[in-house]
Design a protein around this motif. Structure first.
Motif, PDB file in Angstrom:
ATOM      1  N   GLY A 165       1.387  -1.496  -2.931  1.00 21.67           N
ATOM      2  CA  GLY A 165       0.883  -0.126  -3.277  1.00 21.67           C
ATOM      3  C   GLY A 165       2.292   0.560  -3.167  1.00 21.67           C
ATOM      4  O   GLY A 165       3.212   0.575  -3.187  1.00 21.67           O
ATOM      5  N   ARG A 211       4.631   3.452  -3.507  1.00 20.39           N
ATOM      6  CA  ARG A 211       4.676   4.634  -2.496  1.00 20.39           C
ATOM      7  C   ARG A 211       4.920   6.105  -3.321  1.00 20.39           C
ATOM      8  O   ARG A 211       5.569   6.340  -4.849  1.00 20.39           O
ATOM      9  CB  ARG A 211       6.224   4.540  -2.039  1.00 20.39           C
ATOM     10  CG  ARG A 211       6.300   3.168  -0.983  1.00 20.39           C
ATOM     11  CD  ARG A 211       7.331   2.717  -0.180  1.00 20.39           C
ATOM     12  NE  ARG A 211       7.299   2.165   1.111  1.00 20.39           N
ATOM     13  CZ  ARG A 211       8.018   2.206   1.822  1.00 20.39           C
ATOM     14  NH1 ARG A 211       9.037   2.465   1.532  1.00 20.39           N
ATOM     15  NH2 ARG A 211       7.952   0.849   2.953  1.00 20.39           N
ATOM     16  N   PRO A 263       0.358   5.756  -0.018  1.00 18.27           N
ATOM     17  CA  PRO A 263       0.393   4.553  -1.058  1.00 18.27           C
ATOM     18  C   PRO A 263      -0.798   4.081  -2.311  1.00 18.27           C
ATOM     19  O   PRO A 263      -1.756   4.096  -1.913  1.00 18.27           O
ATOM     20  CB  PRO A 263       1.112   3.335  -0.476  1.00 18.27           C
ATOM     21  CG  PRO A 263       1.651   4.107   0.999  1.00 18.27           C
ATOM     22  CD  PRO A 263       0.722   4.661   1.011  1.00 18.27           C
ATOM     23  N   PRO A 268      -2.607   1.749  -5.109  1.00 19.42           N
ATOM     24  CA  PRO A 268      -3.001   0.401  -5.733  1.00 19.42           C
ATOM     25  C   PRO A 268      -2.363   0.243  -6.861  1.00 19.42           C
ATOM     26  O   PRO A 268      -3.416   0.933  -7.555  1.00 19.42           O
ATOM     27  CB  PRO A 268      -4.370   0.474  -4.906  1.00 19.42           C
ATOM     28  CG  PRO A 268      -4.684   1.493  -4.947  1.00 19.42           C
ATOM     29  CD  PRO A 268      -4.158   3.199  -4.036  1.00 19.42           C
ATOM     30  N   ARG A 270       5.221  -6.192   6.255  1.00 20.68           N
ATOM     31  CA  ARG A 270       4.867  -5.789   4.934  1.00 20.68           C
ATOM     32  C   ARG A 270       6.358  -5.773   3.884  1.00 20.68           C
ATOM     33  O   ARG A 270       7.259  -6.179   5.227  1.00 20.68           O
ATOM     34  CB  ARG A 270       4.890  -3.970   4.578  1.00 20.68           C
ATOM     35  CG  ARG A 270       3.390  -4.146   5.298  1.00 20.68           C
ATOM     36  CD  ARG A 270       2.717  -2.891   5.046  1.00 20.68           C
ATOM     37  NE  ARG A 270       2.078  -2.443   3.399  1.00 20.68           N
ATOM     38  CZ  ARG A 270       1.342  -3.124   2.702  1.00 20.68           C
ATOM     39  NH1 ARG A 270       0.865  -3.914   3.193  1.00 20.68           N
ATOM     40  NH2 ARG A 270       0.899  -2.792   1.958  1.00 20.68           N
TER      41      ARG A 270
END
Length: 137
Positions: free
Chosen positions: A15, A17, A23, A25, A83
């Protein structure tokens, strides 16, 4: 004929940011080639092209557990511990991406199955790498 060095590949959706938004892809193709046993290549698909980054396998592994890196690539656990955040900095700009820690850990585990930590020197051809450097313009 010699043994071909193993190559480990994975595709992970990171993702990207962005400020004040969800976010975006970004597909990333990770590759570990035992002929360059200390490095991981990541190709981020950006628009019509692919942006390639090369960084240490140990940097990626260390960044799963704690902040790692103090150069162009920094890796650290995110606030959500499931994450991982990857920061990329270049003269042209920077990007902050995140991915599932478990997916990165699975990729790394497969690289360690092929070349365990400490066995890298047996896969690294120092003379070949030195020759490549000597012939660069």
């Amino acid at each position: 004929m010699g043994i071909e060095p193993p190559i480990v590949r994975a595709t992970i959706i990171f993702g990207l940011r962005t400020f004040g938004a969800v976010p975006l892809p970004v597909r990333a193709d990770l590759e570990y080639d035992a002929s360059d046993p200390y490095a991981v290549s990541v190709g981020y698909h950006a628009g019509a092209g692919v942006v390639r980054w090369l960084f240490g396998r140990d940097l990626l592994a260390d960044g799963l557990l704690a902040p790692a890196g103090d150069g162009d690539v920094q890796v650290r656990p995110a606030a959500d511990e499931s994450r991982v955040v990857v920061e990329l900095n270049a003269p042209d700009g920077s990007a902050v991406l995140e991915a599932e820690a478990s997916e990165l850990a699975d990729f790394l585990d497969r690289t360690y199955d092929e070349v365990p930590v400490g066995d890298e020197p047996s896969w690294f051809d120092f003379d070949r790498e030195l020759t490549k450097l000597a012939y660069r313009d």
